[in-house]
Design an enzyme around this catalytic site. Structure first.
Site, PDB file in Angstrom:
ATOM      1  N   TYR A 109       0.861  -1.193   0.000  1.00 20.52           N
ATOM      2  CA  TYR A 109       0.000   0.000   0.000  1.00 20.52           C
ATOM      3  C   TYR A 109       0.890   1.234   0.000  1.00 20.52           C
ATOM      4  O   TYR A 109       1.866   1.316   0.760  1.00 20.52           O
ATOM      5  CB  TYR A 109      -0.893   0.022   1.238  1.00 20.52           C
ATOM      6  CG  TYR A 109      -1.706   1.291   1.373  1.00 20.52           C
ATOM      7  CD1 TYR A 109      -2.916   1.439   0.696  1.00 20.52           C
ATOM      8  CD2 TYR A 109      -1.270   2.356   2.173  1.00 20.52           C
ATOM      9  CE1 TYR A 109      -3.662   2.605   0.809  1.00 20.52           C
ATOM     10  CE2 TYR A 109      -2.002   3.514   2.281  1.00 20.52           C
ATOM     11  CZ  TYR A 109      -3.206   3.633   1.593  1.00 20.52           C
ATOM     12  OH  TYR A 109      -3.942   4.789   1.695  1.00 20.52           O
ATOM     13  N   GLU A 197      -3.476   7.617  -4.177  1.00 19.90           N
ATOM     14  CA  GLU A 197      -3.451   6.331  -3.475  1.00 19.90           C
ATOM     15  C   GLU A 197      -3.238   5.182  -4.460  1.00 19.90           C
ATOM     16  O   GLU A 197      -3.955   5.086  -5.459  1.00 19.90           O
ATOM     17  CB  GLU A 197      -4.757   6.120  -2.715  1.00 19.90           C
ATOM     18  CG  GLU A 197      -4.786   4.860  -1.874  1.00 19.90           C
ATOM     19  CD  GLU A 197      -6.083   4.713  -1.107  1.00 19.90           C
ATOM     20  OE1 GLU A 197      -6.045   4.521   0.118  1.00 19.90           O
ATOM     21  OE2 GLU A 197      -7.161   4.785  -1.749  1.00 19.90           O
TER      22      GLU A 197
END
Length: 389
Positions: A109, A197
């Site tokens: 992530y 993101e």
């Protein structure tokens, strides 16, 4: 402003970020044709909406044949996808993104955002990416790496190397992480983004770093510098009331309460919502008409509040500094006469031309509830909403 995944990947690719090959499709036939052009033996068919959590909600489907690609597209297109970010009403899927399969060895992530507490761009990463990242952040926040970037010096290679170390990457992969994060940082700053993101950032079987998903949000106040990005806006994905408010330079955010608020000034608007909560109510919106609002804009603001079917009472809370109370009063009267005022209306006015404003309201013949002060206004509007419920 948000954009779709496929649009985000097109932008990132221009900055040198590695993304899988893919194509957008609006019909099942277009999806099959896209898979045929991409080649390979496996594809991902992804619903394109402005919300996260698509994977858990069934909005990402793997297909191992062209027939399966078509079936997956038909299962998604024209349907409502409900995720934890859309709310129970969901969002209509009007397009899908067909993407070439990827040999996933690991899921990480990685994100960049603005930390409002420090006023700095913050890089965040976790060695466990994918659909459960929210649960990880809640259950074990210590696993989320955070680094604030000094705006004077900008991103340095050591930031990326620290991430690589946290991810357990070494050698060529650690070197690749430096280039990957640097490209993301350039995209973030040059595009005036407020969120970027990558979830998941995958390490492939051959050791490459690839952005398997991408989400970008932009600072609306900077869009005048990026007409090419503003052209990517998908108005179908935006709340229609918020969209209409933006056209009239009104700051409106829809909430899930039942008390409509019209206030001048962001600080006073926040305080108004707080005091409504303090006295047991729930605000239905944030609405700042601004310091230089005209009678026409106030009328539009009033109509926007009344267009929300959840609103059961309205509080108008105005402190007239730059904004004159008589202008607000004229706007309230004008709007109330144009629309069906079917909910209680509490008005608190203070400041410039307050007596004139109060006189306009009292002589209007409208069933208004006058409030003496801030606290009195909150008590009265909460009581009115409870009676109407």
């Amino acid at each position: 402003m948000n954009i779709h995944e496929y649009q985000a990947k097109e932008l990132l690719a221009k900055f040198g970020v590695a993304v899988p090959a893919g194509a957008v499709a609006y019909t099942a036939a277009e999806a099959v044709d896209a898979a045929r052009r991409l080649g390979g033996k496996i594809w991902a068919v992804k619903a394109q909406i402005h919300a996260g959590g698509r994977g858990k909600a069934g909005g990402v489907k793997l297909a191992r044949s062209e027939d399966e690609v078509g079936a997956a597209a038909r299962a998604l297109l024209g349907k409502k996808l409900v995720t934890h970010q859309t709310g129970p009403e969901g969002q209509d899927v009007k397009r899908v993104y067909v993407e070439a399969g990827c040999d996933i060895a690991r899921e990480l992530y990685l994100a960049l955002s603005i930390d409002r507490a420090t006023g700095r761009i913050t890089v965040m990463g976790a060695a466990e990416g994918g659909i459960n990242i929210e649960e990880l952040a809640e259950s074990d926040p210590g696993k989320i790496l955070r680094m604030a970037i000094d705006p004077a010096s900008g991103l340095s290679p050591f930031h990326a190397r620290r991430l690589a170390s946290g991810f357990g990457l070494t050698g060529g992969q650690a070197t690749a992480m430096v280039g990957f994060v640097s490209a993301l940082y350039r995209a973030f700053t040059e595009l005036d983004a407020d969120l970027l993101e990558i979830n998941p950032l995958v390490v492939t079987g051959s050791g490459d770093l690839v952005a398997l998903d991408a989400k970008i949000g932009f600072d609306d106040n900077a869009l005048f510098r990026h007409p090419d990005i503003e052209a990517l806006r998908d108005e179908d994905e935006e709340d229609p009331i918020e969209l209409e408010a933006g056209k009239h330079q009104l700051n409106y955010v829809k909430l899930d309460g039942n008390i409509g608020c019209m206030v001048n000034g962001a600080g006073l608007a926040m305080a108004t919502m707080d005091i409504i909560k303090l006295y047991g109510g729930n605000p239905a919106n944030f609405l700042d008409v601004g310091g230089g609002a005209t009678k026409e804009r106030v009328t539009v603001a009033f109509k926007l509040i009344l267009s929300d079917p959840n609103v059961e009472a309205i509080l108008v809370n105005i402190f007239g500094g730059i904004m004159r109370c008589d202008v607000i009063a004229e706007g309230i009267v004008s709007a109330a006469r144009e629309v069906n005022l079917h909910v209680p209306l509490v008005v608190r006015l203070e400041g410039t031309n307050v007596e004139l404003g109060r006189r306009i309201l009292s002589q209007s013949g409208l069933p208004l509830i006058a409030a003496e002060n801030f606290e009195d206004a909150a008590r009265k509007v909460v009581a009115a909403a409870q009676e109407a419920a």
